[in-house]
Design an enzyme around this catalytic site. Structure first.
Site: not given
Length: 767
Positions: A18, A438-439, A490, A518, A522, A647, A662, A701
């Site tokens: 990473k 949100g974040s 958040e 991906y 992580c 979401h 449903d 992204h």
């Protein structure tokens, strides 16, 4: 007795991959630095497995992004928009396909079967010119050889690769990528020839698509592919690996009849029915790679039970043809439980991460060979008994209400159309309301606050003051840009699933239990070891604080029960649906407390609901029943005026549209920007959906921020049939503040453009 590992985690024990990737992407290191980091990770993996005693050690399972993208590079199947003109594919083209550039969008990303790993979807058409453009598999085989380690090079099989692909943009939707099989087989032949020349004695072809419900035409493709490859496979042993589910009976017949294949690998953890097929007949003289050690979960293997299974298989295939293996790649597990110095010792004794699973595989192989480590097996048996008898596992106060849920549908009292009317009177929102997922981005200063509070270097009062300041910043930004339904950003949460798990009973957490989702992303999945309940409110304090700072509606932000379940390592001593119902009851308590605190819009994210859909159609209906039921439990008791959002992202929801109906949410956000609007088109083309639709109009992204005109143009067709909202496709957490401000400004402007256009259309209609 031989041992084998299907694949190994590539991220490193301390997320070395990473950090190496992000350093390279941000221009802080060179391609040479990245390659050296990769070489170090690979060598440590190979040496570790060799030291343990694994005979069949995989290579080419390491990747700088994902193994499907690696195969796309190997085949030279680069979409034209990336400007590749042949030759070797370097990091510039490779990462452009994965992440996009400032001017070119990335390729689509979706879930890898029913796991939480993601892959880059190949884009193919009838005119694609395949070429052997990446020799990564051969290079890794040679790298290991230089270290004195013989490996089994792993290739994604040709048929599975094509079945995981999609028609490129501009190609007819009816185009079948499988029709390209004969075009890619010569390249596979070249790879095999080079691997043989490099000294490989075994090659592993991963064909996970064999566990799916395939028609006869698709099954025939496997026969054709390996018949075509038979001559080049001569002189090397070949194992075809399957994983993640049972292999259907017809697929089993096809698989075990493939030409040029020496052995067959089966997942005997998630594919227990395959045992009956093996017992009913296994080809004489072939190797059976028995996946008895779970590659997807973190519980220690029941060695005694696995040994019994292996003895039964040994009597069928013979001692010299049985290979002990993992059920799938260990990519889906953390690296080493030894690193977990803060984990409860009793719970720790119940666990096995990748390093421990490699030891389990070898211990089972040695036991079959008459070299059983009695002390190791005894310690394992004691841990198994401890887990079964531990009082921390079962809570009757949770079990009783969970059992009572069966037989009730937990529907809201009125229809969605009636609720939408009531909510509009309460919220007074404009046409095409705007909101976000949100974040918001977290600064280095905010991360420092989290660390200091966690390390008890900061008081609760100081922590609240710092978080309150961040919430105020997020609210002022949204008000300044005229967003209609706000979020508090958040700032108190590092990870959504982890945040909720930390406040629920029955969860445990790791320090270094990282798993690759991906690329460089992580996650650290929680461990659900026992019955789940909510001791106290989790988000009410922060949401109520945020609502007190603005007159606009503030969304309460929750992660749904199915997503919490599917993003965790789940206990395997009771059915998954029971655990999910327990989580649903906990979230239900939170929803009702938010409503009491004056929060009139509540988002219950189920981003991973589709991702947990079983691979076999015969098992999907039961899953969808309890998954939908779990979501409905969470909000069945709220008032009509309380608007429930959900979401979904990065999974193919177009095949479960009835599920969305449903769920009975008032507003649903779908990922739209990265999938060429194909999900949005599902709702436009004849689907009557009365609730609100929030298409993800901006791929957070991607490096590209679309213009307001582009966003409006993408979504204008939805105005005639649906209640439309505007939203990014995912959280802003990974972006910088300047990019967030610009993206939100454009999104709001796009909504204003459409409102104006809609007003003109209505005026013309009545004149």
């Amino acid at each position: 007795m031989a041992s084998h590992v299907v694949g190994y985690p590539r991220v490193g024990p301390n997320r070395e991959l990473k950090f190496a990737l992000e350093s390279f992407w941000h221009g802080k290191s060179t391609a040479k630095d990245l390659l050296e980091a990769g070489a170090h990770l690979k060598s440590s993996i190979w040496k570790q497995m060799a030291t343990v005693g694994i005979k069949y050690i995989p290579s080419n399972t390491f990747s700088y992004y994902d193994q499907v993208l690696d195969t796309t590079a190997m085949l030279g199947a680069v979409p034209p928009r990336y400007g590749w003109n042949g030759g070797k594919i370097g990091f510039d083209v490779y990462f452009s396909m994965a992440r996009g550039t400032a001017s070119v969008p990335a390729m689509e990303m979706t879930k890898w079967f029913d796991t939480n790993y993601h892959y880059i979807v190949p884009e193919l058409g009838p005119d694609v010119n395949f070429s052997y453009a990446s020799r990564k598999a051969v290079k890794e085989c040679k790298e290991a050889k230089k270290l004195g380690v013989d490996t089994v090079p792993v290739l994604l099989g040709p048929v599975s690769y094509l079945l995981l692909s999609k028609p490129a943009k501009g190609v007819e939707k009816t185009f079948a990528p499988l029709s390209l099989l004969r075009k890619i087989l010569p390249i596979y032949g070249e790879v095999v020839s080079e691997l043989k020349a490099a000294g490989a004695s075994w090659i592993q072809f991963d064909e996970p698509a064999l566990v799916l419900d395939l028609d006869s035409h698709k099954l025939q493709a496997f026969t054709e592919a390996y018949s075509e490859l038979e001559s080049c496979l001569s002189g090397v042993n070949v194992v075809v690996e399957t994983y993640f589910a049972d292999v259907p009976a017809e697929a089993y017949k096809v698989l075990t009849s493939l030409k040029g294949v020496t052995g067959f690998g089966f997942d005997l953890v998630d594919g227990t029915k395959t045992l009956d097929l093996i017992k009913g007949g296994f080809p004489t003289g072939k190797y059976l790679f028995a996946g008895v050690v779970d590659g997807r979960n973190i519980w220690a293997n029941d060695l005694a039970g696995s040994l019994n299974t292996l003895h039964a298989l040994e009597s069928i295939v013979g001692k010299d043809k049985l290979v002990v293996s993992t059920s799938c790649s260990l990519l889906h597990t953390p690296v080493d439980v030894v690193n977990e110095t803060e984990l409860d010792e009793e719970i720790k004794s119940w666990l096995a991460f990748a390093a421990q699973k490699v030891v389990e595989v070898n211990a089972l192989a040695k036991a079959l060979a008459g070299e059983k480590d009695e002390a190791f097996f005894s310690a394992n048996a004691a841990a198994q008994a401890s887990r079964k008898s531990s009082p921390r596992i079962t809570n009757q106060a949770v079990q009783r209400p969970t059992a009572a849920l069966r037989g009730y549908d937990h529907c809201r009292a009125t229809t969605v159309s009636a609720r939408i009317d009531a909510q509009q009177k309460k919220l007074n929102l404009p046409v095409i309301p705007t909101t976000t997922i949100g974040s918001f981005p977290q600064s280095e200063e905010l991360r420092r606050v989290h660390c200091e509070y966690k390390d008890k270097k900061m008081s609760w009062e100081e922590y609240v003051k710092a978080i309150k300041l961040e919430i105020k910043k997020a609210i002022r930004l949204q008000e300044e840009l005229d967003v209609d339904v706000l979020v508090h950003g958040e700032p108190e949460r590092n990870d959504m699933v982890e945040y909720f798990g930390e406040q629920l009973s029955g969860f445990a957490f790791t320090v270094d239990g990282w798993v690759q989702s991906y690329g460089s992303h992580c996650v650290k999945p929680p461990i659900i070891y026992g019955d789940v309940s909510r001791p106290k409110p989790m988000t009410v304090f922060w949401s109520a604080m945020a609502q007190s700072m603005t007159a606009r509606p503030m969304k309460g932000m929750l992660t749904g029960p199915v997503t919490i379940l599917n993003c965790s390592f789940v206990r395997n001593d009771q059915p998954r649906f029971k655990t999910c119902y327990q989580i649903a009851l906990a979230i239900k308590d939170e929803v009702e407390d938010l409503e009491k605190a004056g929060i009139n819009v509540i988002q219950i994210d189920e981003a991973a609901l589709r991702g947990g859909l079983p691979l076999r159609k015969s098992e999907q209906s039961f899953y969808l029943d309890w998954a939908v039921h779990s979501f409905k439990i969470t909000n069945c008791g709220v008032r009509d005026t309380t608007q429930i959002h959900t979401h979904m992202c990065y999974s193919h929801i177009d095949d479960i549209i009835p599920l969305i109906f449903d769920m009975d949410a008032d507003v649903i956000t779908i990922e739209n920007a990265r999938s060429d609007e194909k999900l949005l088109s599902v709702f436009h083309e004849g689907v009557n959906y009365g609730a609100g639709i929030v298409p993800g109009v901006y791929d957070i992204h991607s490096l590209i921020i679309p213009s307001a005109e582009e966003i409006a143009d993408r979504t204008i067709k939805m105005l005639t049939t649906n209640i439309l909202w505007f939203n990014p496709n995912f959280v802003f957490k990974t972006r910088d503040h300047a990019g967030v401000k610009r993206a939100l400004k454009i999104m709001v402007l796009a909504a204003e453009l459409l409102r104006t256009e809609l007003a003109h259309a209505r005026k013309e209609k009545y004149e």
